[in-house]
Write an enzyme that holds these catalytic residues in place. Structure first.
Site, short mmCIF file in Angstrom:
data_model
loop_
_atom_site.label_atom_id
_atom_site.label_comp_id
_atom_site.label_asym_id
_atom_site.label_seq_id
_atom_site.Cartn_x
_atom_site.Cartn_y
_atom_site.Cartn_z
CG ASP A 203 -37.31 107.36 -90.52
OD1 ASP A 203 -37.24 108.60 -90.60
OD2 ASP A 203 -37.03 106.60 -91.46
CG ASN B 235 -38.21 112.61 -89.76
OD1 ASN B 235 -38.40 111.69 -90.57
ND2 ASN B 235 -38.07 113.86 -90.17
O1 MRU Z 1 -32.17 108.04 -94.00
P1 MRU Z 1 -33.42 108.23 -94.81
O2 MRU Z 1 -33.23 109.10 -96.00
O3 MRU Z 1 -34.10 106.93 -95.10
O4 MRU Z 1 -34.36 109.03 -93.81
C1 MRU Z 1 -35.64 109.40 -94.24
C2 MRU Z 1 -36.41 110.20 -93.29
O5 MRU Z 1 -35.97 110.48 -92.18
C3 MRU Z 1 -37.79 110.58 -93.71
O6 MRU Z 1 -38.13 111.83 -93.21
C4 MRU Z 1 -38.77 109.54 -93.16
O7 MRU Z 1 -38.38 108.27 -93.55
C5 MRU Z 1 -40.15 109.80 -93.58
S1 MRU Z 1 -40.41 109.38 -95.25
C6 MRU Z 1 -42.02 109.54 -95.68
#
Ligand code: MRU
Length: 353
Positions: A241, A251
């Site tokens: 992220d 992440n």
């Molecule tokens: O809370 P989320 O579902 O938005 O979290 C998503 C993640 O942590 C993913 O692993 C990250 O965004 C990478 S997506 C290519």
């Protein structure tokens, strides 16, 4: 930009409307949500109709256009409104860097132009949002290309959360590696962490891999350790992220635990992420804001209570994996290796876009 094929896309923009595949309803139902203004887009990001760092970024780009679409006034007032809308959208979720990247890039583009016609400025905003969208597909393809070289026939690779087509414009980051391996005819299998509390692994990654006919097995998060000890895991690939300049990576919550386990068992642990996830202003993981979400995500499962009433809850949506635990960061420009402070500098031009 050429039109690249993706397994499926979680979003599309048509006739001044953003259509989002409602990821809260998957895998049971495929429902599309329509957004016609920036409030609806803000809400969709916050409530996770759309989620995953790159997909949030692309969504915010279109959201910014929807936020200025009906504006009337001169260039100066338009630019003020654009910045106000960018800040508004950026406030929807704090951790994914791609969100700020997208809206800042569009604001920069408009500020750099000398165009005074507001109608034409609006068109530029939409054009840039579309560019971000198309580039994200190309980026994912390249992540897949480089990542697929890290594994071999027969490997079993573990992933956490969903870093797939649903989290991007259709091809993924961690899952791009799997899609590319499949395209190359390499036989391999995937272990999918269910990913509590919102089950992005069970609901979304499992759905994607099944749809793409990639052999995969779903496990609860607490099963990874014993499988690693039994020698059943050859590598780990997850998304990101936000990545700090020293390689520390935020992440989905639980990623850090997986990295510690992989380190203990001598298993390579990779991050797959586009350049749009790197944060030039974050020197280390300590500079990354971590979103905390509602207690109900932990005390309930699909609306049914699983914990006593009034129980105190701690619910961070992300954690930070320290750079020492990361073997490499798979980007669209190749695989960055430690020491990351040096290898990330090499792609600095990309990060300044
Ligand atoms: O809370 P989320 O579902 O938005 O979290 C998503 C993640 O942590 C993913 O692993 C990250 O965004 C990478 S997506 C290519």
């Amino acid at each position: 930009m050429q039109n690249l094929k993706v397994p499926f896309s979680p979003l599309h923009f048509q006739n001044d409307t953003l259509y989002l595949l409602d990821q809260r309803k998957l895998p049971l139902r495929e429902v599309w949500v329509r957004c016609r203004d920036s409030r609806a887009v803000w809400q969709a990001i916050r409530t996770m109709v759309v989620r995953g760092a790159p997909a949030i970024g692309v969504t915010a780009g279109y959201g910014l256009y929807l936020g200025i679409r009906t504006f009337q006034g001169n260039r100066r007032a338009f630019c003020r409104k654009l910045v106000e809308q960018a800040k508004y959208l950026d406030s929807s979720r704090p951790t994914a860097r791609n969100l700020a990247y997208a809206v800042e890039r569009i604001v920069k583009k408009v500020n750099a132009s000398e165009e005074s016609n507001v109608l034409r400025l609006k068109r530029r905003v939409l054009e840039e949002a579309r560019n971000i969208h198309q580039e994200d597909i190309l980026i994912s393809r390249n992540i897949g290309k480089y990542g697929s070289r890290l594994f071999k026939k027969g490997d079993c690779i573990l992933t956490h959360c969903n870093a797939g087509g649903l989290a991007t414009s259709g091809y993924g980051t961690a899952l791009a590696v799997f899609y590319a391996m499949k395209e190359k005819g390499i036989s391999f299998s995937v272990l999918v962490d269910e990913t509590r509390p919102l089950l992005q692994g069970a609901r979304l990654t499992a759905w994607e891999l099944q749809k793409s006919k990639i052999p995969s097995t779903l496990i609860c998060d607490n099963m990874a350790a014993s499988l690693m000890r039994a020698g059943k895991v050859n590598g780990v690939v997850v998304g990101a992220d936000r990545i700090a300049m020293n390689g520390d990576t935020a992440n989905k919550i639980g990623t850090y635990g997986v990295a510690v386990l992989a380190h203990h068992h001598g298993i390579p642990f990779y991050i797959a992420a586009p350049s749009t996830t790197f944060d030039l202003n974050a020197k280390t993981g300590k500079d990354i804001p971590i979103e905390e979400r509602a207690a109900e995500e932990v005390t309930e499962l699909f609306g049914a209570r699983t914990a006593p009433r009034n129980m105190k809850v701690y619910n961070p949506a992300f954690d930070v994996t320290p750079h020492e635990l990361i073997h490499g960061i798979i980007t669209e420009a190749g695989v960055l290796l430690p020491p990351f402070t040096r290898s990330i500098k090499k792609i600095k031009q990309l990060l300044l876009k």
